[in-house]
Design a protein around this motif. Sequence first.
Motif, PDB file in Angstrom:
ATOM      1  N   GLU A  40       0.859  -1.192   0.000  1.00  0.00           N
ATOM      2  CA  GLU A  40       0.000   0.000   0.000  1.00  0.00           C
ATOM      3  C   GLU A  40       0.896   1.244   0.000  1.00  0.00           C
ATOM      4  N   PRO A  41       1.680   1.460  -1.076  1.00  0.00           N
ATOM      5  CA  PRO A  41       2.666   2.555  -1.057  1.00  0.00           C
ATOM      6  C   PRO A  41       2.053   3.948  -0.919  1.00  0.00           C
ATOM      7  N   GLU A  42       0.928   4.199  -1.552  1.00  0.00           N
ATOM      8  CA  GLU A  42       0.314   5.535  -1.450  1.00  0.00           C
ATOM      9  C   GLU A  42      -0.168   5.803  -0.034  1.00  0.00           C
ATOM     10  N   PHE A  43      -0.725   4.784   0.606  1.00  0.00           N
ATOM     11  CA  PHE A  43      -1.210   4.941   1.979  1.00  0.00           C
ATOM     12  C   PHE A  43      -0.041   5.275   2.909  1.00  0.00           C
ATOM     13  N   TYR A  44       1.115   4.661   2.662  1.00  0.00           N
ATOM     14  CA  TYR A  44       2.295   4.957   3.475  1.00  0.00           C
ATOM     15  C   TYR A  44       2.749   6.397   3.260  1.00  0.00           C
ATOM     16  N   THR A  45       2.942   6.795   2.009  1.00  0.00           N
ATOM     17  CA  THR A  45       3.512   8.121   1.744  1.00  0.00           C
ATOM     18  C   THR A  45       2.546   9.261   2.048  1.00  0.00           C
ATOM     19  N   GLU A  46       1.257   9.037   1.844  1.00  0.00           N
ATOM     20  CA  GLU A  46       0.288  10.125   2.008  1.00  0.00           C
ATOM     21  C   GLU A  46      -0.344  10.191   3.396  1.00  0.00           C
ATOM     22  N   THR A  47      -0.369   9.078   4.122  1.00  0.00           N
ATOM     23  CA  THR A  47      -1.089   9.056   5.396  1.00  0.00           C
ATOM     24  C   THR A  47      -0.218   8.612   6.568  1.00  0.00           C
ATOM     25  N   VAL A  48       0.352   7.422   6.483  1.00  0.00           N
ATOM     26  CA  VAL A  48       1.058   6.851   7.631  1.00  0.00           C
ATOM     27  C   VAL A  48       2.358   7.589   7.931  1.00  0.00           C
ATOM     28  N   TYR A  49       3.198   7.794   6.929  1.00  0.00           N
ATOM     29  CA  TYR A  49       4.467   8.470   7.180  1.00  0.00           C
ATOM     30  C   TYR A  49       4.258   9.885   7.754  1.00  0.00           C
ATOM     31  N   PRO A  50       3.369  10.695   7.186  1.00  0.00           N
ATOM     32  CA  PRO A  50       3.137  12.020   7.793  1.00  0.00           C
ATOM     33  C   PRO A  50       2.631  11.926   9.246  1.00  0.00           C
ATOM     34  N   SER A  51       1.801  10.936   9.548  1.00  0.00           N
ATOM     35  CA  SER A  51       1.315  10.762  10.922  1.00  0.00           C
ATOM     36  C   SER A  51       2.450  10.363  11.859  1.00  0.00           C
ATOM     37  N   MET A  52       3.325   9.484  11.384  1.00  0.00           N
ATOM     38  CA  MET A  52       4.483   9.084  12.190  1.00  0.00           C
ATOM     39  C   MET A  52       5.409  10.272  12.433  1.00  0.00           C
ATOM     40  N   ARG A  53       5.607  11.084  11.402  1.00  0.00           N
ATOM     41  CA  ARG A  53       6.465  12.260  11.524  1.00  0.00           C
ATOM     42  C   ARG A  53       5.867  13.271  12.522  1.00  0.00           C
ATOM     43  N   ARG A  54       4.559  13.513  12.437  1.00  0.00           N
ATOM     44  CA  ARG A  54       3.913  14.445  13.374  1.00  0.00           C
ATOM     45  C   ARG A  54       4.020  13.942  14.816  1.00  0.00           C
ATOM     46  N   LEU A  55       3.849  12.630  15.019  1.00  0.00           N
ATOM     47  CA  LEU A  55       3.967  12.064  16.360  1.00  0.00           C
ATOM     48  C   LEU A  55       5.387  12.265  16.899  1.00  0.00           C
ATOM     49  N   LYS A  56       6.384  11.995  16.078  1.00  0.00           N
ATOM     50  CA  LYS A  56       7.779  12.184  16.496  1.00  0.00           C
ATOM     51  C   LYS A  56       8.045  13.651  16.830  1.00  0.00           C
ATOM     52  N   GLU A  57       7.540  14.565  16.013  1.00  0.00           N
ATOM     53  CA  GLU A  57       7.729  15.994  16.265  1.00  0.00           C
ATOM     54  C   GLU A  57       7.077  16.414  17.579  1.00  0.00           C
ATOM     55  N   THR A  58       5.910  15.875  17.872  1.00  0.00           N
ATOM     56  CA  THR A  58       5.211  16.178  19.129  1.00  0.00           C
ATOM     57  C   THR A  58       6.039  15.704  20.314  1.00  0.00           C
ATOM     58  N   ILE A  59       6.567  14.489  20.223  1.00  0.00           N
ATOM     59  CA  ILE A  59       7.381  13.955  21.322  1.00  0.00           C
ATOM     60  C   ILE A  59       8.682  14.739  21.450  1.00  0.00           C
ATOM     61  N   ASP A  60       9.269  15.140  20.329  1.00  0.00           N
ATOM     62  CA  ASP A  60      10.486  15.961  20.377  1.00  0.00           C
ATOM     63  C   ASP A  60      10.209  17.293  21.090  1.00  0.00           C
ATOM     64  N   ARG A  61       9.066  17.929  20.797  1.00  0.00           N
ATOM     65  CA  ARG A  61       8.696  19.183  21.478  1.00  0.00           C
ATOM     66  C   ARG A  61       8.532  18.945  22.977  1.00  0.00           C
ATOM     67  N   ALA A  62       7.895  17.832  23.314  1.00  0.00           N
ATOM     68  CA  ALA A  62       7.687  17.497  24.726  1.00  0.00           C
ATOM     69  C   ALA A  62       9.028  17.285  25.431  1.00  0.00           C
ATOM     70  N   ASP A  63       9.921  16.524  24.786  1.00  0.00           N
ATOM     71  CA  ASP A  63      11.239  16.283  25.380  1.00  0.00           C
ATOM     72  C   ASP A  63      11.998  17.593  25.577  1.00  0.00           C
ATOM     73  N   ASN A  64      11.942  18.473  24.578  1.00  0.00           N
ATOM     74  CA  ASN A  64      12.622  19.770  24.688  1.00  0.00           C
ATOM     75  C   ASN A  64      12.053  20.595  25.834  1.00  0.00           C
ATOM     76  N   ALA A  65      10.739  20.617  25.966  1.00  0.00           N
ATOM     77  CA  ALA A  65      10.109  21.368  27.056  1.00  0.00           C
ATOM     78  C   ALA A  65      10.514  20.778  28.410  1.00  0.00           C
ATOM     79  N   ARG A  66      10.516  19.450  28.522  1.00  0.00           N
ATOM     80  CA  ARG A  66      10.907  18.802  29.779  1.00  0.00           C
ATOM     81  C   ARG A  66      12.357  19.125  30.112  1.00  0.00           C
ATOM     82  N   ASN A  67      13.233  19.083  29.102  1.00  0.00           N
ATOM     83  CA  ASN A  67      14.647  19.391  29.330  1.00  0.00           C
ATOM     84  C   ASN A  67      14.875  20.841  29.758  1.00  0.00           C
TER      85      ASN A  67
END
Length: 175
Positions: free
Chosen positions: A87-114
Amino acid sequence: MSQEKSSQPEKAANEVHQHFRGVFSSQELRKVGTGTTTRKTVTKTFWYAEEEPDGRLYVQPINSNYVPTGNKKYITKDELLAKFSPEPEFYTETVYPSMRRLKETIDRADNARNKGETFSAEYEYDNALAVDVDNVRANFGIGLTYLSRGEKEKAQNIFSRLVQLDGAFEEEHKH
């Protein structure tokens, strides 16, 4: 003393193997109902597949927020090709962007905690956990946040839940 420099094509050939990752789907035929009301339905499940550096391949279910979560199931490439559909389109258009947003959210949280901004960190970790309640980094981070604020009971509850998650003991979470 002269040193030989390798050409670009040779360098590319000697670089580390690119590891595979993507989204696949599986379909399962299920019977619903009993007796004369029995009918068949097809259930489609989406899976995130990734090859680890050691060459092992795993699949992991994708949740309703379009991020991989839950237990990893190790399979062979032959099993992947036989039992799953790409399901390559589902990965590039939906799953990968969701994974990236989740990582960015956790990175912001880690930075705030630090920085000692514990309430901002808690807010961001809560946002991450709303997407993936089993995310090890987000659970660990919010536990540390509670601990730094002296909320030991809340931290203990988080850490108790964290040790129940299978992913908590993987190499990437060895801290």
